[in-house]
Write a protein that holds these residues in place. Sequence first.
Motif, PDB file in Angstrom:
ATOM      1  N   ASP A  57      -2.791   2.592   9.130  1.00 55.74           N
ATOM      2  CA  ASP A  57      -2.201   4.217   9.432  1.00 55.74           C
ATOM      3  C   ASP A  57      -2.941   5.641  10.371  1.00 55.74           C
ATOM      4  OD1 ASP A  57      -0.423   2.746   7.679  1.00 55.74           O
ATOM      5  OD2 ASP A  57      -0.661   4.222   6.009  1.00 55.74           O
ATOM      6  N   ALA A  60      -2.437   3.977  13.733  1.00 57.89           N
ATOM      7  CA  ALA A  60      -1.240   3.579  14.572  1.00 57.89           C
ATOM      8  C   ALA A  60      -0.072   4.931  14.587  1.00 57.89           C
ATOM      9  CB  ALA A  60      -0.036   3.522  12.817  1.00 57.89           C
ATOM     10  N   GLN A  61      -1.012   6.095  13.790  1.00 55.93           N
ATOM     11  CA  GLN A  61      -0.621   7.665  14.142  1.00 55.93           C
ATOM     12  C   GLN A  61      -1.212   7.575  15.170  1.00 55.93           C
ATOM     13  OE1 GLN A  61      -2.063  10.608  11.607  1.00 55.93           O
ATOM     14  NE2 GLN A  61      -1.099  11.893  12.643  1.00 55.93           N
ATOM     15  N   ALA A  63      -2.117   5.860  18.164  1.00 56.48           N
ATOM     16  CA  ALA A  63      -0.563   4.848  18.985  1.00 56.48           C
ATOM     17  C   ALA A  63       0.007   5.281  19.444  1.00 56.48           C
ATOM     18  CB  ALA A  63      -1.101   3.146  17.999  1.00 56.48           C
ATOM     19  N   THR A  64       0.803   5.980  17.985  1.00 52.88           N
ATOM     20  CA  THR A  64       1.899   6.418  18.385  1.00 52.88           C
ATOM     21  C   THR A  64       2.152   8.069  19.208  1.00 52.88           C
ATOM     22  OG1 THR A  64       2.757   5.620  16.444  1.00 52.88           O
ATOM     23  CG2 THR A  64       3.824   7.753  17.024  1.00 52.88           C
ATOM     24  N   GLN A  65       0.739   8.631  19.221  1.00 51.57           N
ATOM     25  CA  GLN A  65       0.818   9.681  20.103  1.00 51.57           C
ATOM     26  C   GLN A  65       0.279   9.465  21.012  1.00 51.57           C
ATOM     27  OE1 GLN A  65      -2.812  11.313  17.237  1.00 51.57           O
ATOM     28  NE2 GLN A  65      -1.100  13.421  16.846  1.00 51.57           N
ATOM     29  N   ALA A  67       1.555   7.117  23.141  1.00 47.14           N
ATOM     30  CA  ALA A  67       3.393   6.660  23.606  1.00 47.14           C
ATOM     31  C   ALA A  67       3.351   7.632  23.557  1.00 47.14           C
ATOM     32  CB  ALA A  67       3.834   5.644  22.237  1.00 47.14           C
ATOM     33  N   GLU A  68       3.812   8.671  22.725  1.00 46.12           N
ATOM     34  CA  GLU A  68       4.404   9.861  22.859  1.00 46.12           C
ATOM     35  C   GLU A  68       4.374  10.631  23.983  1.00 46.12           C
ATOM     36  OE1 GLU A  68       5.534  10.881  18.871  1.00 46.12           O
ATOM     37  OE2 GLU A  68       6.719   9.198  18.499  1.00 46.12           O
ATOM     38  N   VAL A  94      -6.988   1.054  19.718  1.00 50.17           N
ATOM     39  CA  VAL A  94      -5.653   1.481  19.893  1.00 50.17           C
ATOM     40  C   VAL A  94      -4.917  -0.167  20.380  1.00 50.17           C
ATOM     41  CG1 VAL A  94      -4.451   2.411  21.297  1.00 50.17           C
ATOM     42  CG2 VAL A  94      -5.963   3.872  20.131  1.00 50.17           C
ATOM     43  N   VAL A  97      -3.215  -2.586  19.153  1.00 43.96           N
ATOM     44  CA  VAL A  97      -1.367  -1.925  18.994  1.00 43.96           C
ATOM     45  C   VAL A  97      -0.939  -2.834  19.946  1.00 43.96           C
ATOM     46  CG1 VAL A  97      -0.101  -0.154  18.713  1.00 43.96           C
ATOM     47  CG2 VAL A  97      -2.632   0.036  17.644  1.00 43.96           C
ATOM     48  N   PRO A 101       0.582   1.519  24.410  1.00 41.51           N
ATOM     49  CA  PRO A 101       0.627   2.630  25.156  1.00 41.51           C
ATOM     50  C   PRO A 101      -0.054   3.663  26.294  1.00 41.51           C
ATOM     51  CG  PRO A 101      -0.832   2.551  22.856  1.00 41.51           C
ATOM     52  CD  PRO A 101      -0.714   1.462  23.161  1.00 41.51           C
ATOM     53  N   LYS A 105      -0.261   5.289  31.688  1.00 39.93           N
ATOM     54  CA  LYS A 105       0.033   6.754  30.978  1.00 39.93           C
ATOM     55  C   LYS A 105      -1.098   7.258  32.190  1.00 39.93           C
ATOM     56  CE  LYS A 105       2.047   7.848  27.502  1.00 39.93           C
ATOM     57  NZ  LYS A 105       3.027   8.170  27.382  1.00 39.93           N
TER      58      LYS A 105
END
Length: 179
Positions: A57, A60-61, A63-65, A67-68, A94, A97, A101, A105
């Motif tokens: 988790d 994943a958090q 990777a989301t950060q 990506a966003e 990462v 994933v 992401p 970037k």
Amino acid sequence: MSKHQLLGMSGSLRKDATNRFLLRNAARLYGDAVYTEADLNLPLYDGDLEVADGIPDSVAQLATQIAEADAVIISTPEYNKMLTGVLKNALDWVSRVKPQPWEGKPVAVMSAAGGRAGGERAQASLVAAMTPFQPRLVIGPEIAVAGSSKEFDADGVLTNERYEANLTKLMAKLRAAVV
């Protein structure tokens, strides 16, 4: 346009690390943005763990950060002439994933270290480690804060005008790279 989402990643886990101070100064100089500092206190990458339990988790958090975020700033100390294991571990996790992401970037790298080179070799190894992910690296001016324990005041504010001027230029270039 809404405020940019700016993510900072420190290669040091220490709460008062000079690399965290450098990231916060970079975020201040970046300007109007929502700044988040990533938590890189992740389990060590282990392919068996990934097969058994999937992506943790915490990874994943992160990777989301990434990506966003509209842009990412990474600051690393130099450990044995390289980026830190903490940062390399985060990059390794990462990389597992999907979708990736990092691709495209805008990313700026910098360093703060106790030595007189300020972490230049750590930055070089960080850029090499990032290359497979195909981010848009924003290059120069180089920020390598030497003797870093003496370059921030008690509140973590950068006190060296030359470093601040170059960091201002780098953050303007990073902001301009956001599309």
